[in-house]
Design an enzyme around this catalytic site. Structure first.
Site, PDB file in Angstrom:
ATOM      1  N   GLY A 176      -9.082   0.325  15.696  1.00  0.00           N
ATOM      2  CA  GLY A 176      -9.168   1.406  15.771  1.00  0.00           C
ATOM      3  C   GLY A 176      -8.004   2.120  16.933  1.00  0.00           C
ATOM      4  O   GLY A 176      -6.966   1.384  17.094  1.00  0.00           O
TER       5      GLY A 176
ATOM      6  N   LEU B  57      -9.663   0.482   6.606  1.00  0.00           N
ATOM      7  CA  LEU B  57      -8.507   0.685   7.739  1.00  0.00           C
ATOM      8  C   LEU B  57      -8.667  -0.624   8.635  1.00  0.00           C
ATOM      9  O   LEU B  57      -9.719  -1.070   9.089  1.00  0.00           O
ATOM     10  CB  LEU B  57      -8.822   1.840   8.835  1.00  0.00           C
ATOM     11  CG  LEU B  57      -7.859   2.222   9.736  1.00  0.00           C
ATOM     12  CD1 LEU B  57      -6.334   2.560   9.242  1.00  0.00           C
ATOM     13  CD2 LEU B  57      -8.265   3.421  10.466  1.00  0.00           C
ATOM     14  N   ASP B  58      -7.497  -1.307   8.944  1.00  0.00           N
ATOM     15  CA  ASP B  58      -7.428  -2.356   9.727  1.00  0.00           C
ATOM     16  C   ASP B  58      -8.234  -3.804   9.391  1.00  0.00           C
ATOM     17  O   ASP B  58      -8.769  -4.742  10.162  1.00  0.00           O
ATOM     18  CB  ASP B  58      -8.051  -2.275  11.392  1.00  0.00           C
ATOM     19  CG  ASP B  58      -7.249  -1.214  11.990  1.00  0.00           C
ATOM     20  OD1 ASP B  58      -6.196  -0.851  11.555  1.00  0.00           O
ATOM     21  OD2 ASP B  58      -7.682  -0.667  13.039  1.00  0.00           O
ATOM     22  N   GLU B  59      -8.560  -3.550   8.219  1.00  0.00           N
ATOM     23  CA  GLU B  59      -9.218  -4.784   7.337  1.00  0.00           C
ATOM     24  C   GLU B  59      -8.548  -5.466   6.243  1.00  0.00           C
ATOM     25  O   GLU B  59      -8.996  -6.210   5.609  1.00  0.00           O
ATOM     26  CB  GLU B  59     -10.606  -4.005   6.853  1.00  0.00           C
ATOM     27  CG  GLU B  59     -11.577  -3.537   7.788  1.00  0.00           C
ATOM     28  CD  GLU B  59     -12.145  -4.733   8.603  1.00  0.00           C
ATOM     29  OE1 GLU B  59     -12.273  -5.837   8.259  1.00  0.00           O
ATOM     30  OE2 GLU B  59     -12.903  -4.212   9.750  1.00  0.00           O
TER      31      GLU B  59
ATOM     32  N   ARG C  41     -13.153 -13.569   7.756  1.00  0.00           N
ATOM     33  CA  ARG C  41     -12.166 -12.341   8.077  1.00  0.00           C
ATOM     34  C   ARG C  41     -10.785 -13.047   7.893  1.00  0.00           C
ATOM     35  O   ARG C  41      -9.903 -12.182   7.728  1.00  0.00           O
ATOM     36  CB  ARG C  41     -12.350 -11.967   9.442  1.00  0.00           C
ATOM     37  CG  ARG C  41     -11.280 -10.951   9.863  1.00  0.00           C
ATOM     38  CD  ARG C  41     -11.387  -9.696   9.046  1.00  0.00           C
ATOM     39  NE  ARG C  41     -10.605  -8.611   9.565  1.00  0.00           N
ATOM     40  CZ  ARG C  41      -9.283  -8.349   8.421  1.00  0.00           C
ATOM     41  NH1 ARG C  41      -9.249  -9.365   7.504  1.00  0.00           N
ATOM     42  NH2 ARG C  41      -8.645  -7.637   8.721  1.00  0.00           N
TER      43      ARG C  41
END
Lengths: 277, 277, 277, 277
Positions: free
Chosen positions: B195, B221-223, D205
């Site tokens: 974020g 987002l950001d993933e 991840r």
């Protein structure tokens, strides 16, 4: 089902990967991992193949020998734990690290014995129920002392000797007997600070980085094939003694990383260099 | 003689390396480098093969398709330089680094154009004789602005978009049009500090390390799949602003290392991960 | 209010910190940052004090001189940007990095001019509106060439000369004129691989780490006080040329980190070493 | 002559360094090392002063208290070795590292006892002649178990508790009793992968870096002040289990570096952060 590792080293030629993997396939050996490297400068080919299956070593190797160029060096190594003897003097950090990593299983090795020219590390070694041989060099010539060291080592028939801060120079006779089977940790990023007191040399030169080098021992002191090197930053706050202290962590980490590669058959020695696959 | 790279991704099966290298051998294509990886957890096989020779793409690929399992994805990529468009906002460090590395040849790429939502970086871009498109977002909806950005990009038909500190979130529509063709640099070691204002978050948490992440852009987002990450140590002396300043070097280094891998066809995207061979 | 930095270097004695900080306090100068170091081996004291306030340099320094031991070297340096001249040959990576970091403000310096013995880097330099002097060495003796180089530099009266991959050895005459005012980047972790072609030497030795060294230039080639060093790992895949390529990132990073310290008055030169506070 | 360390933490004000060093000078205490830090954001001043001389603690501290702002926290700490109790579960790598570093003197500490909720590590502990208390949690409530753990610890009156992979969450009651006296090693670079199974989370991840965090324990799980963090690179070859294995070296290194700072009185806790001088 067994696991074995095939190490192949030969002159480069078209189709080598295809030939080797065909033979593996024909023998119903499954390839778990495969790495190859071609040194274009010299035209050498290296391949490390982790295999799984039911091995008939003789027919498998015969097939390989027929398919590969003359002069090929190939080894089929079992995945059994190697047996080592460790040579030490007085400093405990490298020995202690190997003992502890063997204890907790992060180093896959059997420590057959420790041989030291002082008895300083006897107590530490015996905590782990490993035999310690104190072979003092006092009042002995280099040759006489080495003879006794060799006699202490011989019954264990080790796969590898590890010089864990063993502060004596080995004679050519000794080195020959354990050709490419002796790993040493040197307390500098070779070729900087060859010779005695590298940390004092580093201090005098005012370097901002110190390091350590794990290498095979050859007859050229500090000149054997390098396996692993690493460094840490230092600054003006470090005395020569502080540098030596700071260097200990690097030394033991570099040595155990090198041993990991050697003990799991990742290292080819080639001229004065290593290829690590 | 030409050089091309073959990228193969399929379900794992016995003999795949053998099959692929046989076909290369049959087509008299010499293997310069070869790397493979099997993800045992999912049973996927990945192989990257650098080839040299006289290519008949059609028959070569037909032979591969016949030999390999159904559902195999394979690409034969020429070694031509890729063409990129860079999107920026106001910060110059990542753009400057890419411009300079392209100038001196250490990044193998053609920068077709730079598109920015401010004109801050126009002057820097034009020093290198690269067209700059200032597409202001002022008074436009996100969709309207993106439409104009896409119109600016389209004529260049880029192989890849690079978000070099482009501080606007892309819509799913945009991301779909450039599926797995957008690389972003995020100013934290994801998934920490997802974020806004990651350096402020890092400062508030009192971390001793900050980092950066280069990843493919997806709709989460950001993933997206991570390509490269690196970090640097910080300490109590660093304000949030100091951390941002210190982070710039990491950001640009991580981005250019990721681009190097992507532009030279080393990266497979696989689920939400990358395999880099 | 102004900001200045006080650099003090003298023999160690009890109460030095107390004496210096008392005088700062008496002059109502606020200490922003303070660092000191005592080299116990030689009995030297170093202190760097960032001050803020209204300075009366003369009375402040007079007070210090009265309080401190004879032979003390102290400097009160304004926080103005330093002026440098950069010397180059053909390689662009270090020059490019300094140009870009100066452009984006991450290096706090004014580049007065670039002087090169080839014209290769003229175009790059002029993109940033900085004068470039091409001073060819062809058909000139070393002394004649250097004379011309000095004439090119002199009008700029630089605070510092930066050798950004300047591939010519300077004469003692030149070095004397810029005593402790020349910073060089050497492409090895000195003292390893002193002399020509360090990457070829590193390749031949089979090292697993290469590095770079930023140092002050003295008359002993490659022997001047070291400011900064860093390294990166390499392996058997690297040819000598690959090592040189990989080394470029380290070289430019080490040089710009060293310049950051020098340009912001953090570096004391002391014997053949540096103390960086 | 004795050595002691003075730790001062107060609101920032002009002349603090001068005042403190004057008092040291007046008491004929020689300053060996001195470090200070001002957090400009909050206006806090921190100073760590290593002193040598003949101490009259009472008058020295009284002089300081008179000179320094109200609310100042100052401690004068002797250089005696601290006494710790180590809490463990089953994993040996962190405990083994602390035992070995204590044995060879590179960690300056007295290990009073080890307490484990399994008996797995009893044999390892007793090799080093250190008492081991097996306090099983089986069939006990969290509170009952902790009560027994506290009873096992109490007789040793430790300066510090070290959680060396102790896999149980402590209650607020326990944490309060050892306020800022419990150091934990967490197996991720916090705040990434908070909670259980961080290596599995990291694997899922697809990160390219994993790490570890040493921190003081507070009642907010995984949220206490961070002392030290470090990371290592990983890639697609690493399974979750491989990551855990690779992470062990980082964990133990981070923990012992943090302990080094804490045990030698370098760490100020301040809000939810640390200042390390």
């Amino acid at each position: 089902m067994e696991k074995k590792t095939l190490l192949t080293h030969c002159s480069d030629a078209p189709g080598l990967i295809s030939k080797i993997t065909n033979i593996c396939y024909k023998h119903q050996l499954n390839i778990i991992h495969n790495n190859e490297f071609v040194d274009n400068a010299s035209g050498h080919f290296f391949m490390r193949t982790e295999l799984e299956g039911y091995f008939n070593d003789q027919t498998f190797l015969a097939d390989l020998d027929q398919a590969l160029p003359e002069g090929t060096k190939r080894r089929l190594v079992s995945s059994e734990r190697k047996r080592i003897v460790i040579l030490v003097t007085k400093e405990s950090h490298c020995l202690g690290d190997i003992l502890m990593k063997t204890y907790d299983g992060s180093l896959n090795v059997e420590i057959a014995a420790v041989v030291g020219n002082y008895d300083t590390l006897q107590s530490l070694t015996e905590k782990f129920d490993i035999p310690y041989h104190h072979v003092s060099h006092v009042d002995l010539s280099r040759e006489e002392h080495e003879q006794k060291v060799m006699e202490a080592i011989a019954p264990y028939a080790p796969d590898l000797l590890v010089l864990a801060k063993y502060m004596r120079v080995l004679t050519p006779n000794f080195v020959e007997q354990y050709h490419h089977k002796i790993v040493n940790i040197h307390h500098s990023f070779l070729p900087a600070f060859i010779g005695a007191k590298p940390y004092q040399q580093a201090y005098d030169r005012g370097v901002k980085i110190i390091g350590a080098t794990a290498h095979y021992v050859t007859n050229d002191l500090d000149e054997g094939p390098i396996i692993k090197q690493d460094v840490i930053p230092v600054d003006h706050n470090f005395s020569a003694k502080d540098m030596a202290q700071a260097g200990r962590d690097v030394e033991k980490n570099v040595l155990s990383k090198a041993l990991n590669k050697v003990l799991n058959d990742h290292v080819f020695v080639y001229g004065n260099k290593t290829v690590i696959l």
